[in-house]
Design a protein around this motif. Structure first.
Motif, short mmCIF file in Angstrom:
data_model
loop_
_atom_site.label_atom_id
_atom_site.label_comp_id
_atom_site.label_asym_id
_atom_site.label_seq_id
_atom_site.Cartn_x
_atom_site.Cartn_y
_atom_site.Cartn_z
N ASN A 275 0.95 -1.27 -0.10
CA ASN A 275 -0.07 -0.07 -0.20
C ASN A 275 0.72 1.16 -0.07
OD1 ASN A 275 -2.32 -1.57 0.28
ND2 ASN A 275 -2.28 -1.54 2.37
N ARG A 276 0.32 2.18 -0.79
CA ARG A 276 1.01 3.51 -0.67
C ARG A 276 1.11 4.25 0.61
NH1 ARG A 276 -0.10 8.94 -4.08
NH2 ARG A 276 1.74 9.87 -3.37
N ARG A 277 2.28 4.47 1.27
CA ARG A 277 2.39 5.25 2.55
C ARG A 277 2.32 6.53 2.19
NH1 ARG A 277 7.89 3.44 4.59
NH2 ARG A 277 7.60 5.11 5.86
N ARG A 278 1.57 7.42 3.41
CA ARG A 278 1.23 8.68 3.11
C ARG A 278 1.81 9.64 3.99
NH1 ARG A 278 -3.00 9.21 -0.58
NH2 ARG A 278 -2.05 11.22 -0.55
N HIS A 279 2.77 10.64 3.78
CA HIS A 279 3.59 11.46 4.31
C HIS A 279 2.53 12.46 5.02
CE1 HIS A 279 7.35 9.71 3.26
NE2 HIS A 279 6.63 9.36 1.88
N VAL B 197 4.38 9.19 8.97
CA VAL B 197 4.13 8.51 7.88
C VAL B 197 2.96 7.49 8.31
CG1 VAL B 197 4.93 6.83 6.10
CG2 VAL B 197 6.34 8.47 7.07
N LYS B 198 1.76 7.68 7.62
CA LYS B 198 0.70 6.61 8.13
C LYS B 198 0.51 5.62 6.59
CE LYS B 198 -0.49 8.47 11.75
NZ LYS B 198 -0.44 7.68 12.86
N ALA B 199 -0.06 4.55 6.95
CA ALA B 199 -0.15 3.52 5.91
C ALA B 199 -1.30 3.90 5.01
CB ALA B 199 -0.50 2.19 6.69
N LYS B 200 -2.44 5.02 5.32
CA LYS B 200 -3.46 5.28 4.45
C LYS B 200 -3.51 6.81 4.66
CE LYS B 200 -6.18 2.60 6.58
NZ LYS B 200 -7.78 1.73 7.18
N ASP C 156 4.80 13.98 -0.20
CA ASP C 156 4.11 12.91 -0.79
C ASP C 156 4.17 12.95 -2.28
OD1 ASP C 156 2.08 10.80 0.10
OD2 ASP C 156 0.57 12.00 -0.80
N ARG D 24 10.32 5.88 -3.69
CA ARG D 24 10.61 4.67 -4.05
C ARG D 24 11.35 4.49 -5.29
NH1 ARG D 24 4.84 4.34 -2.22
NH2 ARG D 24 4.96 3.01 -0.44
#
Length: 103
Positions: A15-19, A30-33, A60, A65
């Motif tokens: 999953n795309r990590r969100r800054h 940093v959150k997972a969603k 973000d 990556r």
């Protein structure tokens, strides 16, 4: 899901990590969603206030990556061309061969 970094290596991406940033204290996390996708209220780890996280647009949008390398220079994912990365042009290849070969 797979994607390619700048060196053409295939990397596994979940999953795309969100800054995120806190609106009250400005701390980064940093959150997972996305913060709006959580069912429970999110608390800032720094100041402890609820529902103050927002997406940090600069961090973000940046392609973190694409700068990740998975070579054997380090035992963990690292930034491309860091000190002991095999793709660093200043990497001491002869010293490493001596260390591996025992000469």
């Amino acid at each position: 899901m797979y994607m390619l970094n700048r060196l053409g290596q295939r990397i596994i991406v979940g999953n795309r990590r969100r800054h995120c940033r806190c609106r009250s204290c400005g701390a980064r996390q940093v959150k997972a969603k996305h913060p709006a996708e959580y069912l429970r209220r999110i608390r800032c780890k720094s100041c402890g206030e609820f529902d103050t996280l927002r997406i940090g647009k600069w961090a973000d949008r940046r392609g973190w990556r694409y700068q990740t390398c998975y070579c054997d220079g380090y035992h963990f994912p690292h930034r491309i061309r860091s000190e002991f990365c095999y793709h660093n042009p200043n990497y001491p290849a002869e010293d490493a061969q001596r260390a591996i070969g025992g000469m």
